[in-house]
Design a protein around this motif. Structure first.
Motif, short mmCIF file in Angstrom:
data_model
loop_
_atom_site.label_atom_id
_atom_site.label_comp_id
_atom_site.label_asym_id
_atom_site.label_seq_id
_atom_site.Cartn_x
_atom_site.Cartn_y
_atom_site.Cartn_z
N PRO A 75 0.80 -1.23 0.00
CA PRO A 75 0.00 0.00 0.00
C PRO A 75 0.83 1.28 0.00
O PRO A 75 1.92 1.32 0.59
N VAL A 76 0.31 2.29 -0.67
CA VAL A 76 0.93 3.62 -0.62
C VAL A 76 -0.13 4.64 -0.22
O VAL A 76 -1.33 4.44 -0.40
N LYS A 77 0.36 5.75 0.30
CA LYS A 77 -0.53 6.78 0.86
C LYS A 77 -1.26 7.55 -0.24
O LYS A 77 -0.68 7.88 -1.27
N VAL A 78 -2.53 7.84 0.00
CA VAL A 78 -3.25 8.82 -0.82
C VAL A 78 -3.39 10.09 0.01
O VAL A 78 -2.86 11.13 -0.33
N TRP A 79 -4.06 9.98 1.13
CA TRP A 79 -4.05 11.10 2.09
C TRP A 79 -4.35 10.54 3.47
O TRP A 79 -5.02 9.50 3.60
N GLY A 80 -3.84 11.23 4.49
CA GLY A 80 -4.06 10.79 5.86
C GLY A 80 -3.74 9.31 5.99
O GLY A 80 -2.68 8.86 5.58
N HIS A 81 -4.69 8.56 6.53
CA HIS A 81 -4.48 7.12 6.66
C HIS A 81 -5.29 6.36 5.62
O HIS A 81 -5.85 5.30 5.89
N ASN A 82 -5.37 6.90 4.44
CA ASN A 82 -6.04 6.22 3.34
C ASN A 82 -4.98 5.81 2.32
O ASN A 82 -4.21 6.65 1.85
N TYR A 83 -4.97 4.54 2.02
CA TYR A 83 -3.92 3.98 1.17
C TYR A 83 -4.55 3.20 0.02
O TYR A 83 -5.70 2.80 0.09
N PHE A 84 -3.76 2.97 -1.03
CA PHE A 84 -4.19 1.98 -2.01
C PHE A 84 -3.00 1.20 -2.50
O PHE A 84 -1.86 1.65 -2.40
#
Lengths: 329, 352
Positions: B99-108
C-alpha cells in the motif's frame, strides 16, 4: 570530491504502522495529527521513528533524517499542527494523487517546537542527523493566509521557520525542500524575496544548508536569485529533467556543494548502485568547470510515495554508493 | 438519438433529464466482513462463497438504485476494491508491492507495471451481464480509463508513460468491445488522473480515439473527470470522441461553472448535483437549484445528473437519500419545464 548519501526524508510508514495508526487515529480529516498526540499514538510514532532511523543506518547512509512519519500533511505539516492555524478542506498536493489539509493561518506564527521535538527524539539514535523542513516559499505556497498582509506572509513564514530551526538540537545538515520554486515559480520581484526568505531560515543554523528543488528545473531567473541565498548547496532533480538542470548549472554555476536527485522517489524501479555511480560520473563529466566540496546524492523527491519494500531497496542502493565511494576515495 | 434509449417507457414528462450515478456505492456492511473471511488464509471461505456473496450484494444495490428511481443503474461496483487495483489484477504485466498513501491514513495498493501489458481474463463482462439480468433498466458500466491506469501505477517497463497509456488503451478497447457484444450501451470511462496532470490532455484524447474507433453506433460513451481545475483542460476536452462529460461541481459550489459557460459546451453534460463529501442529504429544493446550474450550460435534453463522484464513502442511508432526492428533483424540474415555468432552450445533442 566528497560524496554524501542522504534523502529528503518524509518516509512511508512501515506497513504495520499504517494499520496500527489508522486504527488508533481513524481515516477522516479530523483524525489527522494535531501536534498534541500522546499515549498509544505517540508511542507508535516513537517506534516508527526508531525503525526508520535504523533502516537508514543499516543501509549505510551518510546522513539520516527523522523520517517525518508524523507529517500527515506532507510539507504543510509544520503549519498544520500550529495553534494559530486552522486546517480546513482537503486539497491536492501539487500534481500528485495525494492530498493534505489546507492550513489556514489565522493568527501569529509563533515558534511551536514541534519539529525540534521530533529531532530531539531522533538524535538519541544517530550522530549524523539531517534536519528537514519545507522551504519558506513552498510552505507559504501550500498555505492560506487570513492573518497577515499578503505582502508580509512569506516573511512571516520565513520568520516562523527560522524560529523552529533555532530550537533544533545539533544537526549536520538542514534540507529545505522547495518544490514550489519549480511548480509555482515566483514572478518578478517575488523570486528575489523567495531567496531572501530562504536566507533568513538558513541563517538560523550553523549546519550546512541544502535547498532542494524538484519536479523539473528552476526557471533561469529563479535559479539566478537562488544562487544569491547564503546556503551551501542547491539540489537539482536529475530524474524529471536532466537537460534543463544541467543547463542551469552550466550557464549560471551553482554553490560550492551540490545535491543531485538521482534516484526516483516516485517509482518502484530500483536504481542499481552502478547506475547511480554512472549518473554521478556522467553529470561530473558535463560540469568540468565545477569542483564540488560535497556532492549530496539523494532521491529526487520525498519517499512516502513508495511502498515499504521498494523504499528500503532504494535506501540499500544508496548505501551501496556510500560504501563504494569510501573504498575508492 | 443515443440518449433516448435510456428513457423509460413510462417516463411521465416530455422533457427528459437522465438520472444516474457515477458508479461506486457503499457496500453492505456484511460484504466487508465476508471479504475479511475470504482474504483470511486460515478460513475455509472459498472463491465460490465470495462469488455468491458479491452476487447477492449486486442484487441488493441494483435494487436500491431501482427503488431510488434512477434511469440508468450501476451495480455499485461491489466486486471492485479500488479503481486501479481491480483492473491491474486482471492485466498481465502488473505486480503489487504494497500500500501507498493517498491522504491521511487512506492507502491503495498502487501496482507496478514491470513488463509489457497484455489482455488476460475478461474484466467486467460477467459483472455487466449479471447486473443487466437483474433489471429491465439500462445498466451503465464504469471502467477505469487507460490514462488513470497508467498514471496511478508505477511505470517500470515502458520508456515513456505515453506508450504505456496507448497499450492500455488497446486493452480497454478490447474490453469495451466485449461489453458491447454482451449488450452494454452506456460505458463511462473514468479518468480522474486527468485532473492531476492537465498538461497530458492530448494523450488522454489520443487514448480515447483508440477506444472509440469503430465502436457500435448505439453506444453512449461518457467520460468522468473529477477534483481538479477544469479551466486547465477545457475547452480542449470537447474534441474528445465521447458523448458525455461527467463533472464534479457541487463540491466546489459551482465556482467553476463559468469555465463551461464562457466557451460553448458542445457535448452532453453529466453534472454533479450532490456533494459526495457531505454526509447529509441535500434537500430536493437544493438539488433543483443545482440542476438549474446545469441548464445554464446545456439544454435539458443534453443534461444528465448524477452525484459528483462515487458514493461509496458515505453511510448507505445517506447515499440512498441523495439518489432518491436527486431523482425527485429531476422529475420536478422536467415537469416545470414542460409547464413552461422554467425557460430553457431546446437543441439536439450535437454529440449524438
Amino acid at each position: 570530491m566528497t560524496v554524501v548519501t542522504t534523502t529528503p526524508g518524509l518516509y512511508p510508514l512501515p506497513d504495520w504502522a499504517k494499520e496500527a495508526l489508522s486504527g488508533l487515529k481513524g481515516h477522516q480529516k479530523h483524525d489527522l495529527i494535531g501536534g498534541d498526540e500522546g499515549g498509544e499514538i505517540a508511542d507508535a510514532y516513537g517506534d516508527v521513528r526508531e525503525e526508520l532511523l535504523v533502516d537508514q543506518t543499516e543501509a549505510g547512509l551518510d546522513l539520516v533524517t527523522e523520517g517525518q512519519a508524523r507529517w500527515d500533511d506532507m510539507l504543510a505539516h509544520p503549519l498544520a499542527v500550529h495553534d494559530n492555524v486552522e486546517t480546513r478542506g482537503i486539497v491536492r498536493y501539487y500534481d500528485n494523487n495525494n492530498f493534505y489539509r489546507d492550513p489556514v493561518v489565522t493568527g501569529e506564527l509563533t515558534e511551536s517546537g514541534d519539529v525540534a521535538r521530533e529531532l530531539e527524539a531522533a538524535s538519541e539514535f544517530t550522530d549524523s542527523l539531517q534536519a528537514v523542513l519545507p522551504g519558506p516559499y513552498s510552505l507559504a505556497d501550500l498555505a492560506s493566509n487570513e492573518h497577515y498582509r499578503e505582502d508580509d506572509f512569506l516573511d512571516a513564514v520565513a520568520e516562523f521557520l527560522a524560529g523552529e530551526v533555532e530550537a533544533f538540537p545539533a544537526h549536520e545538515t538542514l534540507f529545505l525542500l522547495e518544490p514550489s520554486l519549480v511548480e509555482n515559480a515566483p514572478g518578478d520581484g517575488e523570486d528575489e524575496r523567495a531567496s531572501e526568505a530562504i536566507d533568513r531560515v538558513a541563517a538560523a543554523t550553523d549546519a550546512e544548508v541544502v535547498v532542494h528543488t524538484y519536479w523539473g528545473a528552476l526557471e533561469e531567473k529563479v535559479h539566478a536569485h537562488l544562487l544569491d541565498a547564503d546556503v551551501d548547496a542547491i539540489g537539482y532533480d536529475f530524474v524529471s529533467d536532466v537537460d534543463d538542470n544541467l543547463y542551469n548549472i552550466q550557464e549560471y554555476g551553482t554553490k560550492d556543494s551540490v545535491a543531485l536527485g538521482l534516484l526516483d522517489g516516485q517509482n518502484t524501479r530500483v536504481e542499481s548502485p552502478e547506475t547511480i555511480a554512472e549518473r554521478i560520473d556522467w553529470i561530473g563529466e558535463r560540469l568540468p568547470a565545477q569542483e564540488f566540496d560535497t556532492t549530496y546524492v539523494t532521491t529526487n523527491t520525498e519517499l512516502f510515495y513508495l511502498p515499504e519494500n521498494k523504499y528500503k531497496e532504494k535506501l540499500a542502493a544508496l548505501g551501496e554508493v556510500a560504501a563504494r565511494t569510501e573504498v575508492t576515495a | 438519438m443515443k440518449r433516448d434509449q435510456f428513457r423509460r417507457p413510462d417516463h411521465a414528462n416530455e422533457t427528459f433529464i437522465m438520472t444516474t450515478v457515477v458508479g461506486s456505492y457503499p457496500k453492505p456492511k456484511w460484504l466487508h466482513r465476508v471479504r475479511d473471511l475470504w482474504e483470511d488464509e486460515e478460513s475455509d471461505f472459498d472463491d465460490e462463497n465470495w462469488d455468491e456473496a458479491t452476487d447477492d450484494a449486486a442484487r441488493v444495490i441494483t435494487d436500491e438504485h431501482e427503488r431510488a428511481g434512477l434511469d440508468v443503474l450501476v451495480d455499485g461496483e461491489v466486486r471492485r476494491n479500488e479503481m486501479v487495483e481491480f483492473f491491474a489484477h486482471r492485466i498481465e504485466g502488473y505486480e503489487f508491492n504494497g500500500p501507498v498513501k493517498v491522504w491521511g491514513h487512506n492507502y491503495f495498493d498502487k501496482p507496478s507495471v514491470t513488463r509489457e501489458v497484455a489482455y488476460d481474463e475478461s474484466w467486467l463482462v460477467d459483472e455487466y451481464e449479471f447486473a443487466a439480468e437483474l433489471t429491465d433498466r439500462p445498466v451503465k458500466v464504469p471502467i477505469t480509463g487507460p490514462y488513470t491506469l497508467a498514471n496511478w501505477s508505477f511505470n517500470e517497463a515502458y520508456e515513456t508513460e505515453e506508450e504505456l497509456v496507448y497499450d492500455l488503451a488497446d486493452l480497454v478497447n478490447e474490453e469495451i468491445e466485449k461489453l458491447v457484444d454482451a449488450g452494454a450501451r452506456y460505458i463511462q470511462i473514468d479518468e480522474p488522473a486527468l485532473a492531476t496532470t492537465p498538461d497530458d490532455h492530448a494523450i488522454v484524447g489520443e487514448a480515447l480515439e483508440r477506444i472509440a474507433e469503430d465502436i457500435h453506433e448505439d453506444v453512449y460513451l461518457g467520460l468522468h473527470v473529477c477534483y481538479g481545475d477544469y479551466s486547465r483542460i477545457y475547452p480542449e476536452i470537447l474534441d474528445y470522441p465521447v458523448d458525455e462529460y461527467d463533472l464534479e461541481l457541487a463540491n466546489g459550489d459551482y465556482e467553476q461553472l463559468d469555465v463551461f459557460t464562457d466557451h460553448e459546451f458542445t457535448g452532453n453534460l453529466a453534472l454533479g448535483v450532490t456533494d459526495v463529501h457531505v454526509a447529509e442529504v441535500e434537500s430536493v429544493a437544493e438539488i433543483k437549484e443545482n440542476i438549474k446550474k446545469g441548464l445554464e450550460v446545456v439544454p435539458a435534453d443534453r443534461l444528465t445528473i448524477s452525484p459528483d463522484c462515487g458514493l461509496k464513502l458515505l453511510p448507505r442511508d445517506v447515499a440512498y437519500g441523495k439518489m432518491a432526492n436527486m431523482v425527485q428533483a429531476a422529475r420536478e424540474i422536467e415537469a416545470e419545464i414542460d409547464r413552461g415555468e422554467i425557460e430553457v432552450s431546446r437543441t439536439p445533442a450535437s454529440a449524438d
